[in-house]
Write a protein that holds these residues in place. Sequence first.
Motif, short mmCIF file in Angstrom:
data_model
loop_
_atom_site.label_atom_id
_atom_site.label_comp_id
_atom_site.label_asym_id
_atom_site.label_seq_id
_atom_site.Cartn_x
_atom_site.Cartn_y
_atom_site.Cartn_z
N LEU A 57 -2.80 14.72 7.82
CA LEU A 57 -3.37 14.58 6.52
C LEU A 57 -4.89 14.71 6.57
N ARG A 80 2.38 -2.82 4.38
CA ARG A 80 1.68 -1.73 5.03
C ARG A 80 0.04 -2.09 4.89
N GLU A 105 -1.97 2.42 7.94
CA GLU A 105 -1.39 3.73 7.54
C GLU A 105 -2.18 4.80 7.96
N ASP A 106 -3.57 4.57 7.70
CA ASP A 106 -4.57 5.55 7.93
C ASP A 106 -4.68 6.23 9.50
N ARG A 131 -9.88 0.36 -0.65
CA ARG A 131 -8.84 -0.17 -1.46
C ARG A 131 -8.54 -1.32 -0.77
N VAL A 171 1.05 7.11 9.41
CA VAL A 171 1.59 8.40 8.47
C VAL A 171 0.51 9.42 8.27
N VAL A 172 -0.82 9.15 8.38
CA VAL A 172 -1.74 10.23 8.27
C VAL A 172 -2.13 10.92 9.60
N PHE A 181 0.85 -1.31 0.00
CA PHE A 181 0.20 -0.08 0.01
C PHE A 181 1.06 1.17 0.17
N LYS A 182 0.59 2.01 -0.82
CA LYS A 182 1.37 3.28 -1.05
C LYS A 182 0.48 4.49 -0.91
N ALA A 183 0.76 5.77 -0.87
CA ALA A 183 -0.02 6.84 -0.62
C ALA A 183 -1.22 6.79 -1.78
N PRO A 184 -2.65 6.79 -1.13
CA PRO A 184 -3.77 6.57 -1.97
C PRO A 184 -3.70 7.62 -3.22
P1 AMP Z 1 7.24 2.28 0.86
O1 AMP Z 1 6.48 1.21 1.56
O2 AMP Z 1 8.41 2.41 1.11
O3 AMP Z 1 7.17 1.71 -0.61
O4 AMP Z 1 6.67 3.53 0.90
C1 AMP Z 1 4.86 3.69 0.80
C2 AMP Z 1 4.80 5.02 1.27
O5 AMP Z 1 3.29 5.04 1.10
C3 AMP Z 1 5.09 5.01 2.69
O6 AMP Z 1 5.78 6.49 2.78
C4 AMP Z 1 3.65 5.23 3.30
O7 AMP Z 1 3.76 5.96 4.56
C5 AMP Z 1 2.85 5.71 2.32
N1 AMP Z 1 1.30 5.41 2.49
C6 AMP Z 1 0.87 4.50 2.52
N2 AMP Z 1 -0.48 4.28 2.80
C7 AMP Z 1 -0.68 5.65 3.01
C8 AMP Z 1 -1.88 6.26 3.41
N3 AMP Z 1 -3.13 5.81 3.55
N4 AMP Z 1 -1.62 7.64 3.30
C9 AMP Z 1 -0.86 8.36 3.04
N5 AMP Z 1 0.53 7.75 2.71
C10 AMP Z 1 0.31 6.48 2.72
#
Ligand code: AMP
Length: 270
Positions: A139, A125, A129-130, A109, A133-134, A94-97
Amino acid sequence: MGTITKSLLVKPGKKLEISTIDAGATPGAKDKAEALKRTAKHLERMGELQYRLYAEAKRSLLIVLQGIDAGGKDGTIRHVMEAFNPLSTEVTAFKAPDGAERRHDYLWRVHKVLPESGRIGIFNRSHYEDVLVVRVHDLVPKETWKKRYRHINEFERMVTDSGTIILKFFLYVSKDEQKERFEERLADPTKNWKFSMGDLKERERWDDYMAAFEDALTNCSTDYAPWYLIPANKKWYRNLAISEIITETLEGMNLKFPKVELDPAAVRID
Ligand code: AMP
Ligand code: MG
């Protein structure tokens, strides 16, 4: 429940304090040599049990991996999840949406990629994450992320009620260990690509992340979808602990091959 499973379980309803935990601890393991042997046995058994899960095709397993940057999520997938047959395993990172993900609720998702009956899903992840990081980066406003612990518990309740077993692992490395791993990434040309300056920005927020992890694990470790805090400084211990907890969980499912209608002895093939 074995020693490792019991000692790493985040007890539901009990406030977790990460600062009291040693990321280099190895509870339930003798030494590295013994751990490697045990891990190899677990990996073999995981493959056998997955075969039964697939054959039974009634239930599924979801494994959630969370941790700070360089915490070992990728390494865990490489060294532990290799036990599973890719035919019935799915890894989702899971990356940033973006795009459609941003136009839906944050669980959309996640729900879409849950493992169907007979299969194993691995999340690198996740929906956590919500509230990680959020939350750390504001965020969304606090009143929005605060409600998410309850959403997540109810969502996971629904998912487990539907036949999916959930295991959640927080890979806990110390701040010093993270520094060493970053330095390794910088020193090794084959690992440079794994490093980004953004990682250092996140490292500055270490304490905020730990507070967010504490709340996520405290609020969302439930008897139906438990969190395990894995001391992960030593990779051999991390692999042992995770493979042992997964093996025990699969053993506990009492997976059976389905009964077949036909009488195999009566089938004649010319
Ligand atoms: P990586 O796992 O190193 O490929 O990085 C994925 C990035 O996506 C990380 O910095 C996560 O914090 C970010 N990420 C994953 N899910 C979310 C989310 N729901 N909102 C914001 N960032 C996210
Ligand atoms: Mg990264």
